[in-house]
Design a protein around this motif. Structure first.
Motif, PDB file in Angstrom:
ATOM      1  N   LYS A  68       0.833  -1.210   0.000  1.00 59.01           N
ATOM      2  CA  LYS A  68       0.000   0.000   0.000  1.00 59.01           C
ATOM      3  C   LYS A  68       0.866   1.258   0.000  1.00 59.01           C
ATOM      4  O   LYS A  68       0.527   2.255  -0.621  1.00 59.01           O
ATOM      5  N   TYR A  69       1.997   1.187   0.675  1.00 60.20           N
ATOM      6  CA  TYR A  69       2.857   2.369   0.803  1.00 60.20           C
ATOM      7  C   TYR A  69       3.913   2.446  -0.301  1.00 60.20           C
ATOM      8  O   TYR A  69       4.210   3.513  -0.805  1.00 60.20           O
ATOM      9  N   ILE A  70       4.478   1.320  -0.659  1.00 57.60           N
ATOM     10  CA  ILE A  70       5.608   1.314  -1.589  1.00 57.60           C
ATOM     11  C   ILE A  70       5.192   0.935  -2.995  1.00 57.60           C
ATOM     12  O   ILE A  70       5.712   1.467  -3.966  1.00 57.60           O
ATOM     13  N   GLY A  71       4.242   0.029  -3.141  1.00 53.27           N
ATOM     14  CA  GLY A  71       3.867  -0.550  -4.419  1.00 53.27           C
ATOM     15  C   GLY A  71       3.813   0.417  -5.576  1.00 53.27           C
ATOM     16  O   GLY A  71       4.533   0.280  -6.542  1.00 53.27           O
ATOM     17  N   SER A  72       2.975   1.392  -5.498  1.00 54.17           N
ATOM     18  CA  SER A  72       2.822   2.328  -6.616  1.00 54.17           C
ATOM     19  C   SER A  72       3.011   3.762  -6.117  1.00 54.17           C
ATOM     20  O   SER A  72       2.342   4.675  -6.583  1.00 54.17           O
ATOM     21  N   LEU A  73       3.905   3.931  -5.185  1.00 54.60           N
ATOM     22  CA  LEU A  73       4.121   5.237  -4.558  1.00 54.60           C
ATOM     23  C   LEU A  73       4.404   6.321  -5.584  1.00 54.60           C
ATOM     24  O   LEU A  73       3.746   7.367  -5.597  1.00 54.60           O
ATOM     25  N   GLN A  74       5.370   6.088  -6.447  1.00 47.43           N
ATOM     26  CA  GLN A  74       5.738   7.117  -7.420  1.00 47.43           C
ATOM     27  C   GLN A  74       4.572   7.440  -8.345  1.00 47.43           C
ATOM     28  O   GLN A  74       4.319   8.614  -8.650  1.00 47.43           O
ATOM     29  N   TYR A  75       3.859   6.425  -8.772  1.00 45.26           N
ATOM     30  CA  TYR A  75       2.726   6.653  -9.661  1.00 45.26           C
ATOM     31  C   TYR A  75       1.633   7.454  -8.962  1.00 45.26           C
ATOM     32  O   TYR A  75       1.103   8.413  -9.520  1.00 45.26           O
ATOM     33  N   ARG A  76       1.290   7.072  -7.730  1.00 48.56           N
ATOM     34  CA  ARG A  76       0.246   7.789  -6.982  1.00 48.56           C
ATOM     35  C   ARG A  76       0.639   9.241  -6.752  1.00 48.56           C
ATOM     36  O   ARG A  76      -0.172  10.151  -6.930  1.00 48.56           O
ATOM     37  N   VAL A  77       1.893   9.467  -6.373  1.00 50.99           N
ATOM     38  CA  VAL A  77       2.358  10.832  -6.135  1.00 50.99           C
ATOM     39  C   VAL A  77       2.366  11.617  -7.444  1.00 50.99           C
ATOM     40  O   VAL A  77       1.962  12.780  -7.485  1.00 50.99           O
ATOM     41  N   TRP A  78       2.779  10.980  -8.525  1.00 51.40           N
ATOM     42  CA  TRP A  78       2.789  11.639  -9.839  1.00 51.40           C
ATOM     43  C   TRP A  78       1.372  12.070 -10.223  1.00 51.40           C
ATOM     44  O   TRP A  78       1.164  13.183 -10.683  1.00 51.40           O
ATOM     45  N   LYS A  79       0.383  11.177 -10.013  1.00 49.12           N
ATOM     46  CA  LYS A  79      -0.999  11.519 -10.359  1.00 49.12           C
ATOM     47  C   LYS A  79      -1.480  12.700  -9.516  1.00 49.12           C
ATOM     48  O   LYS A  79      -2.148  13.598 -10.032  1.00 49.12           O
ATOM     49  N   LYS A  80      -1.141  12.703  -8.233  1.00 50.75           N
ATOM     50  CA  LYS A  80      -1.521  13.843  -7.388  1.00 50.75           C
ATOM     51  C   LYS A  80      -0.817  15.107  -7.852  1.00 50.75           C
ATOM     52  O   LYS A  80      -1.374  16.194  -7.818  1.00 50.75           O
ATOM     53  N   MET A  81       0.435  14.940  -8.266  1.00 52.76           N
ATOM     54  CA  MET A  81       1.226  16.082  -8.702  1.00 52.76           C
ATOM     55  C   MET A  81       0.590  16.739  -9.929  1.00 52.76           C
ATOM     56  O   MET A  81       0.660  17.959 -10.091  1.00 52.76           O
ATOM     57  N   LEU A  82      -0.054  15.950 -10.765  1.00 55.06           N
ATOM     58  CA  LEU A  82      -0.696  16.497 -11.958  1.00 55.06           C
ATOM     59  C   LEU A  82      -1.780  17.507 -11.601  1.00 55.06           C
ATOM     60  O   LEU A  82      -2.082  18.395 -12.395  1.00 55.06           O
ATOM     61  N   THR A  83      -2.346  17.370 -10.417  1.00 59.26           N
ATOM     62  CA  THR A  83      -3.401  18.304 -10.012  1.00 59.26           C
ATOM     63  C   THR A  83      -2.842  19.632  -9.523  1.00 59.26           C
ATOM     64  O   THR A  83      -3.582  20.604  -9.434  1.00 59.26           O
ATOM     65  N   VAL A  84      -1.555  19.686  -9.219  1.00 59.69           N
ATOM     66  CA  VAL A  84      -0.991  20.928  -8.671  1.00 59.69           C
ATOM     67  C   VAL A  84       0.019  21.606  -9.579  1.00 59.69           C
ATOM     68  O   VAL A  84       0.413  22.733  -9.312  1.00 59.69           O
ATOM     69  N   ILE A  85       0.411  20.941 -10.656  1.00 65.50           N
ATOM     70  CA  ILE A  85       1.416  21.570 -11.516  1.00 65.50           C
ATOM     71  C   ILE A  85       0.758  22.325 -12.651  1.00 65.50           C
ATOM     72  O   ILE A  85      -0.337  21.996 -13.090  1.00 65.50           O
TER      73      ILE A  85
END
Length: 183
Positions: A157-174
């Motif tokens: 839950k924490y490591i599996g898709s961390l970069q992908y989840r953070v990247w998707k969230k990042m798309l909302t703020v960039i």
């Protein structure tokens, strides 16, 4: 045109004036070219200053954008670590409760085992036989089976898709606007 030193003074003066005039006429395009070059040089200097200003402003913007990204990533990291900490505390508390419960069960079983072993060592058959139904009931008492499923932390839950989840969230703020021209 060559100067002929064998000419009279009046011829020389006329020749001199003519040569001067010819030189002035030839000088005009060179002076114009020099002025044109000076104008271009001033434009170059203005452009150089503008390039330097652009660079300073752009560097500040780059640093500001990266700071926003760093701040976003620090916040995401803090959130992830806080969630992990909460899950660790919950799972640890659950395991402590299980340890406490099974310790009580072990203690109860130890007392039962000691009591029955003591009764088995008893020499008085009649006393033993009178206690037998009670001992039998104590042995058959149903104890819950220990759970062998352990509440581990869901690392995926924490490591599996961390970069992908953070990247998707990042798309909302960039800001995804692309600037195609010079500023």
């Amino acid at each position: 045109m060559r100067f002929n030193l064998g000419l009279s003074i009046s011829e020389r003066c006329t020749n001199y004036v003519f040569v001067q005039e010819e030189l002035r006429t030839s000088l005009k395009p060179v002076q114009d070219k020099k002025e044109e070059c000076n104008t271009v040089k001033r434009d170059y200097e203005k452009t150089l200053t503008h390039i330097q200003d652009q660079s300073v402003k752009t560097e500040k913007q780059i640093k500001a954008q990266f700071e926003k990204l760093h701040q976003f990533l620090r916040e995401e990291e803090r959130t992830e670590l806080e969630d992990l900490k909460l899950e660790k505390e919950k799972k640890s508390q659950e395991m402590k409760e299980r340890i406490e419960k099974i310790t009580e069960e072990i203690s109860s079983l130890s007392v039962t085992v000691q009591d029955i072993e003591q009764e088995l060592r008893e020499q008085d058959n009649i006393k033993f036989l009178t206690k037998f139904p009670d001992l039998q009931r104590r042995l058959k008492r149903t104890l819950p089976e220990p759970q062998e499923v352990y509440p581990l932390i869901n690392v995926g839950k924490y490591i599996g898709s961390l970069q992908y989840r953070v990247w998707k969230k990042m798309l909302t703020v960039i800001n995804t606007v692309v600037n195609k021209g010079p500023a």
